[in-house]
Each structure stands twice: as C-alpha cells, then as structure tokens.
Enzyme design. Structure first.
Site, PDB file in Angstrom:
ATOM      1  CB  SER A  50      -4.599   5.307   6.215  1.00  0.00           C
ATOM      2  OG  SER A  50      -5.734   4.876   6.943  1.00  0.00           O
ATOM      3  CG  ASP A  77      -8.848   5.886   5.658  1.00  0.00           C
ATOM      4  OD1 ASP A  77      -8.498   5.378   4.595  1.00  0.00           O
ATOM      5  OD2 ASP A  77      -8.062   6.272   6.546  1.00  0.00           O
ATOM      6  N   GLY A 192     -12.207  -0.746   3.120  1.00  0.00           N
ATOM      7  CA  GLY A 192     -13.076  -0.972   4.276  1.00  0.00           C
ATOM      8  C   GLY A 192     -12.321  -1.273   5.554  1.00  0.00           C
ATOM      9  N   GLY A 194      -8.133  -1.788   7.528  1.00  0.00           N
ATOM     10  CA  GLY A 194      -6.681  -1.746   7.489  1.00  0.00           C
ATOM     11  C   GLY A 194      -6.127  -3.136   7.752  1.00  0.00           C
ATOM     12  N   GLY A 195      -4.805  -3.284   7.598  1.00  0.00           N
ATOM     13  CA  GLY A 195      -4.135  -4.537   7.958  1.00  0.00           C
ATOM     14  C   GLY A 195      -4.337  -5.692   6.977  1.00  0.00           C
ATOM     15  CG  ASP A 225      -5.310   3.361   0.656  1.00  0.00           C
ATOM     16  OD1 ASP A 225      -6.310   4.091   0.784  1.00  0.00           O
ATOM     17  OD2 ASP A 225      -4.773   2.751   1.591  1.00  0.00           O
ATOM     18  N   GLY A 226      -3.276   0.355   0.613  1.00  0.00           N
ATOM     19  CA  GLY A 226      -3.673  -0.958   1.083  1.00  0.00           C
ATOM     20  C   GLY A 226      -2.519  -1.943   1.084  1.00  0.00           C
ATOM     21  N   GLY A 227      -2.103  -2.358   2.287  1.00  0.00           N
ATOM     22  CA  GLY A 227      -1.046  -3.357   2.403  1.00  0.00           C
ATOM     23  C   GLY A 227       0.343  -2.835   2.073  1.00  0.00           C
ATOM     24  N   GLY A 249      -1.067   2.628   6.468  1.00  0.00           N
ATOM     25  CA  GLY A 249      -1.766   2.634   7.755  1.00  0.00           C
ATOM     26  C   GLY A 249      -0.959   1.801   8.734  1.00  0.00           C
ATOM     27  CB  SER A 250      -1.158  -1.796   9.644  1.00  0.00           C
ATOM     28  OG  SER A 250      -1.151  -2.245   8.289  1.00  0.00           O
TER      29      SER A 250
HETATM   30  C1  DX5 Z   1      -8.873   0.865   3.572  1.00  0.00           C
HETATM   31  C2  DX5 Z   1      -8.286   2.236   3.690  1.00  0.00           C
HETATM   32  C3  DX5 Z   1      -6.802   2.234   3.784  1.00  0.00           C
HETATM   33  C4  DX5 Z   1      -6.274   1.494   4.988  1.00  0.00           C
HETATM   34  C5  DX5 Z   1      -4.817   1.161   4.756  1.00  0.00           C
HETATM   35  O1  DX5 Z   1     -10.113   0.929   3.025  1.00  0.00           O
HETATM   36  O2  DX5 Z   1      -8.666   3.009   2.577  1.00  0.00           O
HETATM   37  O3  DX5 Z   1      -6.314   3.548   3.795  1.00  0.00           O
HETATM   38  O4  DX5 Z   1      -6.419   2.247   6.118  1.00  0.00           O
HETATM   39  O5  DX5 Z   1      -4.344   0.402   5.818  1.00  0.00           O
HETATM   40  P1  DX5 Z   1      -3.128  -0.595   5.633  1.00  0.00           P
HETATM   41  O6  DX5 Z   1      -1.956   0.244   5.223  1.00  0.00           O
HETATM   42  O7  DX5 Z   1      -2.971  -1.162   7.012  1.00  0.00           O
HETATM   43  O8  DX5 Z   1      -3.494  -1.603   4.620  1.00  0.00           O
END
Ligand code: DX5
Length: 279
Positions: A50, A77, A192, A194-195, A225-227, A249-250
C-alpha cells in the site's frame, strides 16, 4: 486415487504428516511434511504494498523502489474524507506515478457512492498498465447501491474489477457477483489508516469466500488488507484460509531492505499454503 487418500486419512490409516506429495498449479511440490493445506489448489502468492506509508512528496520514486524490491503491483489508497475519515489523493497522482514505473497498479476506492459514480472511468483509465493492460480497480460493496453495474462498468472500460468488504460486512454481500470479479478484497482492519492491528475474526470470512470460489471453479484471487505482517498470526493465517494476495503497508515499509520484506512475507504465505519454499 484422491478419494482413496481422503478415506485413508479419515480412517487414520496414514498419518497426515507423511500423507502425500502432490504438485500444485505453480508446479512446485507441496511440502509433504506440512500439515497446512489451503482448500483447493494454492494460487500464486503476491505481495502488494500500500502506498499509504510511502513518501507522498516523492511517490514516483518510492513506486520504483517497490518495483525493484520484487513487489507484484502497488496499491493506491484513494480516500475522500467521506467514506473514510481520511483524505489522500485523486487520479492525477496515480497518472503521475505511472511515469516512474511499469509495475501493475491497483486502486482501492475508499470514496462515497457519488464519487465512485462520477469518477469510476477516470480511475479505471489511470490504473491501467503502461501499454493499456487492465489495472485492478476495487470498489467497496458499502459504497455501491448498484454494485453489479459498477463492476460491469470497470470491465467494459478495460479494467480488472474487484470488490472490497469492510470488516462488518458479511461475505454473502458479494456472493452474487463473484463471477464478475478477478479479485475479492477482504479488509482485515477498518479502512482509513495504516498501522492498525489485524482483526483475527476475518479469517473465517476468507475461508468461506475461498470455498465458494473453489467449489464454483472460479478464477478469482482473494486479497487481504490491514495489519498484514511477516507473522504466522497475520499473513500465515490468511494464506492458510485461502488468501493469496497480500497488501502490506507498515509491515513492508518497516524493512530497510524492502526486498527482504517481500521475501519473508512470501515465504510465510507459501508455507501456510502448504507449498514447499525453495531453500
Ligand atoms: C487502510 C488501507 C490499507 C493500509 C494498510 O485503509 O486500505 O492499505 O494502508 O496498512 P497496514 O499494512 O499498515 O495495516
């Protein structure tokens, strides 16, 4: 042969650890010792960053770095401060990023219905590859009263349609459009930001959708997607349940060497699928 093995396993005649070695769709030998086994044939593991943690002042260069690290595509995003309580960018930013990389793109539209209806064609266009290849365009079921129409519009405009579900949304909301999409995105955090921490109760939703896809012989990838991190509890659990595309993402940008992150995420996912990982 297969029914014999299944009945043998049921009868406990053969210990599952050494049950069998078979070849999956990737031509790789399934690990004979792994007890993990995704339902149906494992699909190719894809690591998709992401851009949310990237340097927005230098987004093109960061996309190039991700390409060189071996990522399969990059996720943009798009947030409108309405569908989600955050604001990012529009189609022009994605168009500019294309000048820096030939990597496939995907666009997640975390925007209101009005924005989806008004700008879907433009987002489909800027998400395409350098030679007009279809880019993955993700609409949220919660933002589309006429989801069937929106998915048809993406396909007609030369895009690759995908549908996303927020954590509270039941899988049944997309059951009737599974034959229209190339991907289903199961949000494993509330969209909405990341992290955030992975929501473990999403694993069963992934498993349910995977069963529908395999039993209906559909050619559909499951994205999460997410975490998502290089851990058994996140990417491992999702891969074992049937996901094969992993947004990070993170969890990826935490690595100084991005290619090391891609390698570790990929290996954990393959292991959880029951696919042997080359030493
Ligand atoms: C959140 C985004 C994700 C986010 C993921 O709404 O859609 O793509 O950036 O970030 P991590 O991997 O840090 O949870």
């Amino acid at each position: 042969m297969i029914s014999f093995l299944k009945s043998a396993l049921v009868l406990g005649a053969i210990s599952s650890a050494s049950a069998f070695t078979s070849v999956n769709t990737n031509g790789a030998a399934k690990s004979s010792t792994s007890l993990n086994a995704v339902y149906g044939e494992p699909r190719e593991v894809q690591i998709i960053p992401s851009v949310l943690p990237a340097d927005f002042g230098n987004l093109g260069a960061d996309c190039k770095r991700l390409e060189e690290a071996g990522c399969h595509r990059v996720q943009f995003d798009v947030m409108d401060g309405n569908f989600v309580p955050n604001l990012t960018f529009g189609p022009e930013t994605i168009r500019w990023a294309r000048k820096y990389t030939d990597m496939p793109f995907e666009t997640q539209l975390m925007v209101s219905e009005r924005c989806t209806d008004a700008m879907l064609d433009e987002f489909t266009e800027v998400t395409k590859g350098p030679n007009g290849e279809p880019g993955v365009v993700i609409v949220h079921v919660e933002a589309c009263t006429h989801l069937h129409r929106a998915l048809g519009k993406i396909r007609a405009a030369g895009g690759s349609p995908s549908v996303a579900l927020n954590p509270h949304t039941p899988a049944e909301m997309i059951e009737n459009v599974l034959d229209m999409v190339d991907h289903v995105l199961v949000m494993t955090v509330n969209p909405g930001f990341g992290g955030q921490a992975y929501i473990p109760t999403m694993t069963d939703k992934i498993r349910k959708i995977r069963k529908w896809i395999v039993d209906r012989d559909l050619d559909v990838d499951i994205e999460v997607d997410g975490g998502i991190k290089a851990t058994k509890e996140t990417i491992g659990a999702c891969a074992e349940a049937g996901a094969n595309c992993f947004i990070a993402g993170s969890g990826l940008f935490a690595y100084d060497d991005l290619s090391q992150g891609v390698k570790e995420l990929t290996e954990l996912a393959k292991e959880a699928q029951g696919v042997a990982v080359a030493a």
